[in-house]
Every structure is written in structure tokens, then in C-alpha cells.
Scaffold this active site. Structure first.
Site, PDB file in Angstrom:
ATOM      1  N   ALA A 262      56.817 -52.401  51.459  1.00  0.00           N
ATOM      2  CA  ALA A 262      57.633 -52.315  52.684  1.00  0.00           C
ATOM      3  C   ALA A 262      57.741 -50.909  53.267  1.00  0.00           C
ATOM      4  O   ALA A 262      57.875 -50.749  54.481  1.00  0.00           O
ATOM      5  CB  ALA A 262      59.035 -52.850  52.388  1.00  0.00           C
ATOM      6  N   ALA A 263      57.726 -49.885  52.426  1.00  0.00           N
ATOM      7  CA  ALA A 263      57.917 -48.512  52.923  1.00  0.00           C
ATOM      8  C   ALA A 263      56.690 -48.039  53.710  1.00  0.00           C
ATOM      9  O   ALA A 263      55.574 -48.446  53.403  1.00  0.00           O
ATOM     10  CB  ALA A 263      58.178 -47.589  51.741  1.00  0.00           C
ATOM     11  N   PRO A 264      56.917 -47.214  54.741  1.00  0.00           N
ATOM     12  CA  PRO A 264      58.163 -46.563  55.155  1.00  0.00           C
ATOM     13  C   PRO A 264      59.042 -47.382  56.099  1.00  0.00           C
ATOM     14  O   PRO A 264      60.036 -46.868  56.600  1.00  0.00           O
ATOM     15  CB  PRO A 264      57.662 -45.304  55.858  1.00  0.00           C
ATOM     16  CG  PRO A 264      56.370 -45.717  56.468  1.00  0.00           C
ATOM     17  CD  PRO A 264      55.763 -46.694  55.504  1.00  0.00           C
ATOM     18  N   LYS A 267      57.230 -52.610  59.113  1.00  0.00           N
ATOM     19  CA  LYS A 267      57.223 -54.075  59.157  1.00  0.00           C
ATOM     20  C   LYS A 267      58.595 -54.660  58.814  1.00  0.00           C
ATOM     21  O   LYS A 267      59.008 -55.660  59.387  1.00  0.00           O
ATOM     22  CB  LYS A 267      56.117 -54.611  58.262  1.00  0.00           C
ATOM     23  CG  LYS A 267      54.746 -54.139  58.772  1.00  0.00           C
ATOM     24  CD  LYS A 267      53.607 -54.544  57.876  1.00  0.00           C
ATOM     25  CE  LYS A 267      52.307 -53.951  58.397  1.00  0.00           C
ATOM     26  NZ  LYS A 267      52.187 -52.503  58.130  1.00  0.00           N
ATOM     27  N   ASP A 285      59.043 -51.874  47.266  1.00  0.00           N
ATOM     28  CA  ASP A 285      57.980 -50.868  47.260  1.00  0.00           C
ATOM     29  C   ASP A 285      57.984 -50.165  45.906  1.00  0.00           C
ATOM     30  O   ASP A 285      58.999 -50.180  45.197  1.00  0.00           O
ATOM     31  CB  ASP A 285      58.181 -49.848  48.386  1.00  0.00           C
ATOM     32  CG  ASP A 285      56.865 -49.195  48.799  1.00  0.00           C
ATOM     33  OD1 ASP A 285      56.233 -49.677  49.757  1.00  0.00           O
ATOM     34  OD2 ASP A 285      56.456 -48.211  48.150  1.00  0.00           O
ATOM     35  N   ARG A 290      58.986 -42.813  49.429  1.00  0.00           N
ATOM     36  CA  ARG A 290      58.786 -43.625  50.639  1.00  0.00           C
ATOM     37  C   ARG A 290      59.918 -44.640  50.814  1.00  0.00           C
ATOM     38  O   ARG A 290      60.273 -45.004  51.927  1.00  0.00           O
ATOM     39  CB  ARG A 290      57.425 -44.324  50.581  1.00  0.00           C
ATOM     40  CG  ARG A 290      56.273 -43.377  50.902  1.00  0.00           C
ATOM     41  CD  ARG A 290      54.921 -43.959  50.505  1.00  0.00           C
ATOM     42  NE  ARG A 290      54.621 -45.196  51.202  1.00  0.00           N
ATOM     43  CZ  ARG A 290      54.049 -45.263  52.410  1.00  0.00           C
ATOM     44  NH1 ARG A 290      53.732 -44.166  53.058  1.00  0.00           N
ATOM     45  NH2 ARG A 290      53.780 -46.439  52.957  1.00  0.00           N
ATOM     46  N   ASP A 312      57.191 -53.193  41.339  1.00  0.00           N
ATOM     47  CA  ASP A 312      55.873 -53.780  41.593  1.00  0.00           C
ATOM     48  C   ASP A 312      55.964 -55.251  41.190  1.00  0.00           C
ATOM     49  O   ASP A 312      56.121 -55.556  40.002  1.00  0.00           O
ATOM     50  CB  ASP A 312      54.815 -53.044  40.753  1.00  0.00           C
ATOM     51  CG  ASP A 312      53.409 -53.602  40.926  1.00  0.00           C
ATOM     52  OD1 ASP A 312      53.266 -54.734  41.437  1.00  0.00           O
ATOM     53  OD2 ASP A 312      52.446 -52.911  40.542  1.00  0.00           O
ATOM     54  N   ASP A 333      51.819 -56.597  52.975  1.00  0.00           N
ATOM     55  CA  ASP A 333      50.970 -55.609  53.640  1.00  0.00           C
ATOM     56  C   ASP A 333      50.462 -54.718  52.514  1.00  0.00           C
ATOM     57  O   ASP A 333      51.118 -53.770  52.112  1.00  0.00           O
ATOM     58  CB  ASP A 333      51.774 -54.817  54.676  1.00  0.00           C
ATOM     59  CG  ASP A 333      50.900 -53.819  55.402  1.00  0.00           C
ATOM     60  OD1 ASP A 333      49.792 -54.192  55.821  1.00  0.00           O
ATOM     61  OD2 ASP A 333      51.304 -52.653  55.536  1.00  0.00           O
ATOM     62  N   CYS A 386      45.049 -52.927  56.496  1.00  0.00           N
ATOM     63  CA  CYS A 386      44.485 -52.133  57.597  1.00  0.00           C
ATOM     64  C   CYS A 386      43.097 -51.655  57.168  1.00  0.00           C
ATOM     65  O   CYS A 386      42.826 -50.454  57.124  1.00  0.00           O
ATOM     66  CB  CYS A 386      45.395 -50.975  57.977  1.00  0.00           C
ATOM     67  SG  CYS A 386      45.822 -49.868  56.611  1.00  0.00           S
TER      68      CYS A 386
END
Length: 445
Positions: A262-264, A267, A285, A290, A312, A333, A386
Site C-alpha cells: 500500500a505504501a506510500p 492506491k 506494507d 514508507r 508480508d 499492486d 507497473c
């Protein structure tokens, strides 16, 4: 706040490039060396340092052809001063005398007269040098375009295999363009219409995204901190492709949603904005630093109903037991090679490997496998990276079916993106969609 004279800005750029050579990182060094400078100086140094990294292969090729010398034997400050001069001459509007003289002066201050004299003499051979003509003499097509657009040849070959030889040069060109500054409207505090009007009223050149209402694009170069609404948390700097990961998840008010990696906070805060703070979000995260940034961003944007968990999920059995079959929707993500965001991070051209991509794939699959336990029966999971690499995208989408997921349909896909749709997966590209290169896959349990 310090304002610099010409040679000093080149000296700082040389120091940034020297640091980059050691660890192939760029952003951290740019921030470290420019933190106390004026926005104008910071922007100029970022431009010439980042541009030099972006075109590193082409610059080295050109210097070697022009000087008939290998740069490896030179001191780092000499080598990087020559690269800096070549970049300014080839790709900027900086007058040739300023590009050469100010950089030579920087070398003089750093190393003394003799190295400065060498750089001065060598730079004269770059004046009028036609790099395009020299590149055309390279016999191999892939070596030629990899040199011209300045990428590793192995990257270019595989992208041509993935996406077609007819499209490869357009992809490379688009990855070399500086990405536009995009604002994702924070609907918790303001509507897209109100933010657009506010920016216009303050003389900011702004345009609406062609089809995503939540995205506004700023024209020209403006210091982010000076934008109206920045301090108030009216927007978040976010590329359309990044926002799409939250948007395509299609989160609903009252749902329990897990954001993995999730960080930073791009989203997480986008999910909160879409649901107008009415969903309950668990943001996970592994990076403590972060995570603090994520908390700060949520506070600034007025995001509520978020639980922050430093863990994790693929290794934390107690977390999986606590939330077993609990989440209505999950967004992963995943950490990835980030080859889809090279236009924002040009150092990404030089710090990737097949080994890294394969390592990432293992991490991504572990997250997908673990998330299955956390998803409600009938719940929806969106996986995004990405990355332009099929190992991190399409191959993972196939593997997910072996973990128990079923393919699902995107329920809210914009018509303009449907050309990139294949079953339950979607790809967007900078050259096709004017956004970062992202892969998305959507599943149901």
C-alpha cells in the site's frame, strides 16, 4: 533558499552522476544534493542529471566515436562532465558556450586545471557531432535502435518479441519522454470541477484527462508545492495508470478492502476517494519508512477508516488466520521490475536483469497465493504491476488460476482502453495511452 550560478549547478549534477555510477540509484541522490536549492535550480539540475542518465548509452557511444577514446579509464568527474556536456549539446536548448564553459569550470573546481583543460579540449569535438549519422552505421537493427534510444539491447529484443517489431520504436520513444504531471482529485475534499476551477483561477495551465474524470494534467513545469490545494490535500500526484489499479478494483462503500503493497499511499487514498471514506481499508506494507509516508498521506488527504499493518501477507500466517475469507476486495499492486515507469525513473534502464524479473515473479506469486486465503468466496481481487514484462504480467495471470481464482470481467472499463483488453487482463502503454506502462488482471474467488 540558495540560488546557484552556472558552474555550481553543473558541479552538483556531476556529483549526482558520480553517486549514480556507484549504485544505479538516481532519485535519492537528486533529492540529497538539491534539497536546499531554489525550485528553478532544482528543476535544472534534475533535468540535466536525469537526461544524462536517460541517454547514457547514446552519450557514451557518441563520446567514444567523437574522442576515439574509451571513457572507462577517466576519473568519474571527468567522464560524467563529458556526458553532461554531450547531453546539453544534443538534447537541450542550453547555448553551446554555456554548456561547455560552465561544465569545464565545474571540473576545474572539482579536480583542477589539467582535467578541466582535457574536458575543454574534448568537448570541442562534440560541437557539430552528428550522433544520428554515426548510429546509422551500426549494422544490427536491435543494436542500432538500442543505442539511438539508449536502452539495454536485451530489453529491446524482448519487448519487440512481446509487443511486435512494428511498435517497438514508438514504445522506446515514449519511454524517453518526460511524463506529464498528473493530479488525482481527492473527492473526499473537492470535486474535479472545483479543483479545475481553482487551478485555472490561480493562473495554472491545466487540462482535464480525455476520459478519466478524476485526473487533471498540469501543462508546463510548476513546483508541486506551489500548486493551489497542495497543502489542503485536494489532490495526490498520481499517473492515470496507477489510479486505474484502484478504479478497476471498483471498490464500494461499506466493503472491507485489503490493499497489499500500500505504501506510500497512492492506491489506498484513491480507494478512499472513490468510496468517499465509506469503505474500511486494511493497508499492508513491509517497509516501515514508507508506511510512515502512507500514514502522513492519509492524514493530509483526510482519509479515514484505514488500519495500517506492517507485514508480508505471504509470510504472516497469523494475519492470514485473523482475516481468513474476510475481504470483499483485494488490491495487490505488487513489487516489480518497474520497466513501465522508466519515463519517470530513467535509472530503471540500467538496474534491471532477467534474474530480478524472475525473483519478482516468485514474490508476486506468493502474494497471489496468500491473498486467496484472505478473499471472501465471491470476492474480487485485482493484481497490478507497473511492468512491461510478461513474466510479471500475463504469466502470473495464468498461474493465479492454479491457486483457485476464476477469471472475472472488468465492470467499469473505459471504452478508450478496450483495445488493451485480453480476457480478464488489461495492458496500458505510454505510446498508446499516454500513461505509464501497467498490467492488470482481475479475478473472483
Amino acid at each position: 533558499m540558495t540560488t546557484l550560478i552556472g558552474w555550481k549547478s553543473r558541479e552538483i549534477a556531476i556529483k549526482i552522476l558520480n553517486a549514480f555510477e556507484k549504485d544505479k540509484k538516481l532519485r535519492e541522490h537528486v533529492e540529497k544534493f538539491t534539497v536546499n536549492l531554489s525550485p528553478l535550480d532544482r528543476a535544472f539540475i534534475r533535468e540535466i542529471a536525469s537526461g544524462t542518465v536517460r541517454y547514457l548509452r547514446l552519450l557514451d557511444f557518441s563520446l567514444q566515436r567523437a574522442l576515439k577514446k574509451n571513457l572507462k579509464g577517466q576519473k568519474p568527474s571527468v567522464r560524467n562532465a563529458l556526458r553532461l556536456i554531450a547531453y546539453q549539446l544534443f538534447f537541450t536548448g542550453v547555448p553551446a558556450y554555456a554548456a561547455v564553459n560552465e561544465t569545464v569550470e565545474a571540473v576545474k573546481r572539482l579536480l583542477g586545471k589539467k582535467p578541466a583543460g582535457f574536458v575543454n579540449a574534448a568537448s570541442k569535438k562534440l560541437l557539430g557531432f552528428n550522433y544520428r549519422r554515426e548510429v546509422e552505421r551500426i549494422p544490427s537493427y536491435f543494436e542500432r535502435i538500442s543505442t539511438l534510444y539508449s536502452f539495454e539491447t536485451w530489453m529491446v529484443r524482448r519487448w519487440a518479441r512481446f509487443y511486435g517489431k512494428d511498435e517497438i520504436e514508438e514504445l522506446l520513444k515514449s519511454l524517453n519522454k518526460v511524463a506529464p504531471l498528473c493530479l488525482r482529485v481527492n473527492r473526499i475534499k473537492v470535486t474535479p470541477e472545483k479543483l479545475f476551477s481553482l487551478l485555472e483561477s490561480k493562473g495554472i495551465e491545466v487540462e482535464r484527462h480525455p476520459f478519466i474524470p478524476d485526473i487533471l494534467r498540469i501543462k508546463g513545469r510548476v513546483p508541486i508545492e506551489s500548486l493551489p490545494g497542495y497543502k489542503e490535500g485536494y489532490f495526490y500526484i498520481q499517473d492515470p495508470a496507477s489510479f486505474l489499479a484502484a478504479y478497476l478494483l471498483d471498490p464500494k462503500p461499506s466493503e472491507l478492502i485489503l490493499d497489499v503493497g500500500a505504501a506510500p499511499g497512492g492506491k489506498t487514498t484513491a480507494i478512499a476517494s472513490i468510496t468517499e471514506n465509506r469503505a474500511k481499508i486494511v493497508a499492508v506494507d513491509v517497509n516501515k519508512k514508507r508506511m510512515e509516508l502512507l500514514k502522513a498521506n492519509c492524514k493530509k488527504l483526510g482519509v479515514k477508516n484505514v488500519s495500517f499493518v506492517l507485514t508480508d501477507i505471504s509470510k504472516d500466517r497469523s494475519f492470514r488466520e485473523k482475516f481468513r475469507s474476510s475481504f470483499d476486495r483485494i488490491l495487490i499492486d505488487a513489487p516489480c521490475s518497474a520497466t513501465g515507469v522508466i519515463r519517470r525513473h530513467p535509472e530503471g534502464k540500467w538496474n534491471k536483469s532477467i534474474e530480478l524479473i524472475r525473483h519478482n515473479q516468485k514474490v508476486q506469486r506468493a502474494l497471489l497465493k496468500s491473498a486467496y486465503e484472505l478473499l471472501k468466496p465471491g470476492g474480487v481481487l485485482l493484481f497490478s504491476v507497473c511492468s512491461l514484462e510478461q513474466e510479471e504480467g500475463e504469466e502470473n495471470a495464468k498461474a493465479a488460476l492454479n491457486f483457485g481464482y476464476s477469471p472475472y470481467e472488468f465492470s467499469n472499463l473505459f471504452e478508450e482502453l478496450k483495445a488493451g483488453l485480453k480476457g480478464n487482463t488489461l495492458r496500458v502503454f505510454p505510446h498508446r495511452n499516454n500513461m505509464d506502462g501497467f498490467f492488470y488482471a482481475i479475478f473472483r474467488r
